[in-house]
Design a protein around this motif. Structure first.
Motif, PDB file in Angstrom:
ATOM      1  N   LEU A 192      60.191 -14.713  35.902  1.00  0.00           N
ATOM      2  CA  LEU A 192      60.171 -13.798  34.756  1.00  0.00           C
ATOM      3  C   LEU A 192      58.887 -12.975  34.732  1.00  0.00           C
ATOM      4  O   LEU A 192      58.899 -11.797  34.382  1.00  0.00           O
ATOM      5  N   HIS A 193      57.785 -13.602  35.113  1.00  0.00           N
ATOM      6  CA  HIS A 193      56.517 -12.883  35.127  1.00  0.00           C
ATOM      7  C   HIS A 193      56.541 -11.767  36.172  1.00  0.00           C
ATOM      8  O   HIS A 193      56.073 -10.653  35.927  1.00  0.00           O
TER       9      HIS A 193
ATOM     10  N   LEU B  68      56.058  -7.954  28.708  1.00  0.00           N
ATOM     11  CA  LEU B  68      57.338  -7.627  28.070  1.00  0.00           C
ATOM     12  C   LEU B  68      57.149  -6.648  26.918  1.00  0.00           C
ATOM     13  O   LEU B  68      57.907  -5.685  26.774  1.00  0.00           O
TER      14      LEU B  68
ATOM     15  N   TRP C 259      60.998 -20.608  36.904  1.00  0.00           N
ATOM     16  CA  TRP C 259      61.626 -19.580  36.071  1.00  0.00           C
ATOM     17  C   TRP C 259      60.572 -18.679  35.430  1.00  0.00           C
ATOM     18  O   TRP C 259      60.719 -17.461  35.378  1.00  0.00           O
TER      19      TRP C 259
ATOM     20  N   LEU D  44      53.026 -12.908  30.463  1.00  0.00           N
ATOM     21  CA  LEU D  44      54.439 -12.507  30.418  1.00  0.00           C
ATOM     22  C   LEU D  44      54.745 -11.794  29.109  1.00  0.00           C
ATOM     23  O   LEU D  44      55.380 -10.736  29.099  1.00  0.00           O
TER      24      LEU D  44
ATOM     25  N   PHE E  38      59.248 -10.261  37.237  1.00  0.00           N
ATOM     26  CA  PHE E  38      60.156  -9.262  36.669  1.00  0.00           C
ATOM     27  C   PHE E  38      59.439  -8.424  35.614  1.00  0.00           C
ATOM     28  O   PHE E  38      59.583  -7.196  35.583  1.00  0.00           O
ATOM     29  N   SER E  39      58.657  -9.070  34.737  1.00  0.00           N
ATOM     30  CA  SER E  39      57.980  -8.326  33.672  1.00  0.00           C
ATOM     31  C   SER E  39      56.936  -7.371  34.253  1.00  0.00           C
ATOM     32  O   SER E  39      56.745  -6.270  33.739  1.00  0.00           O
TER      33      SER E  39
END
Length: 157
Positions: free
Chosen positions: A16-17, A90, A12, A86, A19-20
């Motif tokens: 997320l990383h 963000l 996960w 991350l 995506f960021s």
């Protein structure tokens, strides 16, 4: 009773990383595209040739400096783990996208460095020599640009 989808917290975090990182790329494009368009308009340039000129200039700039800038931001400001990377991504994407919404032409690199400076300071692992060099270059850039633009305007007018 075998689970169909299994994933770990690490999976996960990796997702997320990614995506960021994509969000930072989107933010950069969102914020930089109007600045590039404005420069083209000021130079009375339009069409495919102007776009090609910009693309080649960006390519050359990336080839010449991207590796050094990437190393400085990823390793020389502070050591980071994936969670901290991350967090920095963000923060950068949220602030740059927010600035874009209000038409504020911020530097994605400056915002990203600011996030890294905050992480580094919070961890007590800031590489102050690197941070000081970056901040001094920022402080010198605006007055130097003013001086050069003034001198060029005097020469060309």
């Amino acid at each position: 009773h075998t689970p169909v989808l299994t994933s770990s917290a690490s999976d996960w975090l990796d997702g997320l990383h990614i995506f960021s990182g994509a969000a930072v790329c989107f933010a950069r494009g969102l914020n930089d595209t109007p600045k590039i368009a404005a420069l083209l308009l000021l130079g009375h340039l339009s069409g495919a040739s102007a776009s090609s000129l910009v693309a080649v200039a960006m390519l050359l700039g990336g080839i010449l400096t991207a590796k050094r800038v990437s190393k400085t931001m990823s390793k020389d400001i502070t050591p980071m783990n994936p969670r901290e990377g991350l967090t920095a991504n963000l923060v950068t994407s949220i602030l740059v996208i927010g600035a874009s919404k209000f038409g504020l032409p911020v530097s994605t690199t400056h915002v990203s460095c600011g996030a890294l400076f905050g992480l580094a300071t919070g961890k007590g692992q800031a590489q102050w020599r690197t941070i000081t060099g970056i901040v001094l270059s920022w402080l010198g850039t605006l007055p130097l640009a003013i001086l050069i633009a003034y001198l060029l305007s005097q020469i060309f007018s």
